[in-house]
Design an enzyme around this catalytic site. Structure first.
Site, PDB file in Angstrom:
ATOM      1  N   CYS A  83       0.830  -1.213   0.000  1.00  0.00           N
ATOM      2  CA  CYS A  83       0.000   0.000   0.000  1.00  0.00           C
ATOM      3  C   CYS A  83       0.865   1.263   0.000  1.00  0.00           C
ATOM      4  O   CYS A  83       1.484   1.563  -1.008  1.00  0.00           O
ATOM      5  CB  CYS A  83      -1.003  -0.049   1.152  1.00  0.00           C
ATOM      6  SG  CYS A  83      -2.417   1.015   0.859  1.00  0.00           S
ATOM      7  N   HIS A 182      -3.121  -5.239   1.683  1.00  0.00           N
ATOM      8  CA  HIS A 182      -2.481  -5.463   2.994  1.00  0.00           C
ATOM      9  C   HIS A 182      -2.556  -6.942   3.390  1.00  0.00           C
ATOM     10  O   HIS A 182      -3.463  -7.328   4.127  1.00  0.00           O
ATOM     11  CB  HIS A 182      -3.221  -4.669   4.076  1.00  0.00           C
ATOM     12  CG  HIS A 182      -3.052  -3.193   4.003  1.00  0.00           C
ATOM     13  ND1 HIS A 182      -2.202  -2.490   4.823  1.00  0.00           N
ATOM     14  CD2 HIS A 182      -3.645  -2.280   3.211  1.00  0.00           C
ATOM     15  CE1 HIS A 182      -2.265  -1.211   4.537  1.00  0.00           C
ATOM     16  NE2 HIS A 182      -3.145  -1.051   3.563  1.00  0.00           N
ATOM     17  N   GLU A 184      -0.858  -8.492   5.529  1.00  0.00           N
ATOM     18  CA  GLU A 184      -0.568  -8.680   6.963  1.00  0.00           C
ATOM     19  C   GLU A 184      -1.844  -8.680   7.798  1.00  0.00           C
ATOM     20  O   GLU A 184      -1.827  -9.041   8.961  1.00  0.00           O
ATOM     21  CB  GLU A 184       0.418  -7.606   7.459  1.00  0.00           C
ATOM     22  CG  GLU A 184      -0.160  -6.222   7.714  1.00  0.00           C
ATOM     23  CD  GLU A 184      -0.440  -5.418   6.442  1.00  0.00           C
ATOM     24  OE1 GLU A 184      -0.263  -5.955   5.326  1.00  0.00           O
ATOM     25  OE2 GLU A 184      -0.852  -4.245   6.584  1.00  0.00           O
TER      26      GLU A 184
HETATM   27  N1  GLN Z   1      -3.476   6.437   0.848  1.00  0.00           N
HETATM   28  C1  GLN Z   1      -2.249   6.101   1.482  1.00  0.00           C
HETATM   29  C2  GLN Z   1      -1.071   6.851   0.863  1.00  0.00           C
HETATM   30  O1  GLN Z   1      -1.197   7.595  -0.050  1.00  0.00           O
HETATM   31  C3  GLN Z   1      -1.978   4.629   1.486  1.00  0.00           C
HETATM   32  C4  GLN Z   1      -2.993   3.908   2.337  1.00  0.00           C
HETATM   33  C5  GLN Z   1      -2.464   2.692   3.015  1.00  0.00           C
HETATM   34  O2  GLN Z   1      -1.274   2.448   3.089  1.00  0.00           O
HETATM   35  N2  GLN Z   1      -3.360   1.942   3.602  1.00  0.00           N
HETATM   36  O3  GLN Z   1       0.008   6.680   1.314  1.00  0.00           O
END
Ligand code: GLN
Length: 202
Positions: A83, A182, A184
């Site tokens: 992410c 994610h 995890e």
């Molecule tokens: N929207 C977040 C970003 O721009 C990422 C979201 C996340 O890691 N759950 O970093």
């Protein structure tokens, strides 16, 4: 007695560090939180958790970690970004804040908060052929997606949003792995297992 696995760091500036460390351990490696250059220099692989990539960028710069992270990546340290971590590994970020910096390394364009415009978070089963035939339960939280990749990037998974060939949500390039979701948070450790394999086979 079984051999201890490789030592894999989890960047601990922000995000779900503990969950990643547990997944790494379940996947057969040892885990350590990485908050300094000294600890970074002792790991054989690094997980960059989710969180907020703009904040992570700010903290890495403030703590003097951005350059050591880039140096480690250039030196071939395997890294896995989830992410916000995926955003940190992208060579190009759409919807970045003007002062946002990244580690880079994967020849891809990612768009921040791309799914978030439609829905903030969701879980769906994603096919990841490299992990076998069982679908992966993928949790997306204000996730980025990958808009395009260069020729050396292996696409590991796509999410189908109706008809088209699908949106890229997992990629690998050399020693770098990234997912928009994610793993995890799901108890399915196959993505972490793939990363442990990448670290072990170097
Ligand atoms: N929207 C977040 C970003 O721009 C990422 C979201 C996340 O890691 N759950 O970093």
């Amino acid at each position: 007695m079984s051999q201890p696995g490789p030592l894999i760091g989890v960047l601990s500036l922000q995000g779900d560090v503990r969950e990643h460390a547990r997944s790494i351990e379940r996947a057969g490696a040892r885990a350590v939180a990485v908050g300094s250059e000294a600890v970074l220099s002792g790991v054989q692989g690094l997980v960059i958790p989710g969180g907020e990539s703009t904040t992570m960028s700010k903290l890495a710069l403030a703590d003097g970690l951005m350059e050591p992270l880039r140096d480690a990546r250039r030196a071939g340290l395997p890294m896995y970004g989830s992410c916000a971590g995926m955003i940190m590994l992208a060579d190009q970020i759409e919807d970045a804040r003007p002062d946002q910096e990244a580690i880079g390394g994967i020849d891809m364009v990612v768009r921040r908060n791309a799914f978030g415009r439609q829905v903030d978070s969701f879980e769906i089963d994603v096919d990841v052929p490299a992990l076998g035939s069982a679908a992966f339960p993928a949790v997306f939280i204000r996730a980025p997606w990958v808009e395009s990749v260069g020729p050396d990037v292996e696409v590991l998974a796509r999410v189908n949003r109706g008809g088209d060939e699908g949106t890229i949500v997992a990629v690998r390039q050399g020693a770098l792995l990234a997912t928009a979701f994610h793993p995890e948070l799901t108890g399915d450790d196959r993505i972490h297992g793939m990363f442990v394999q990448m670290v072990s086979s170097r």
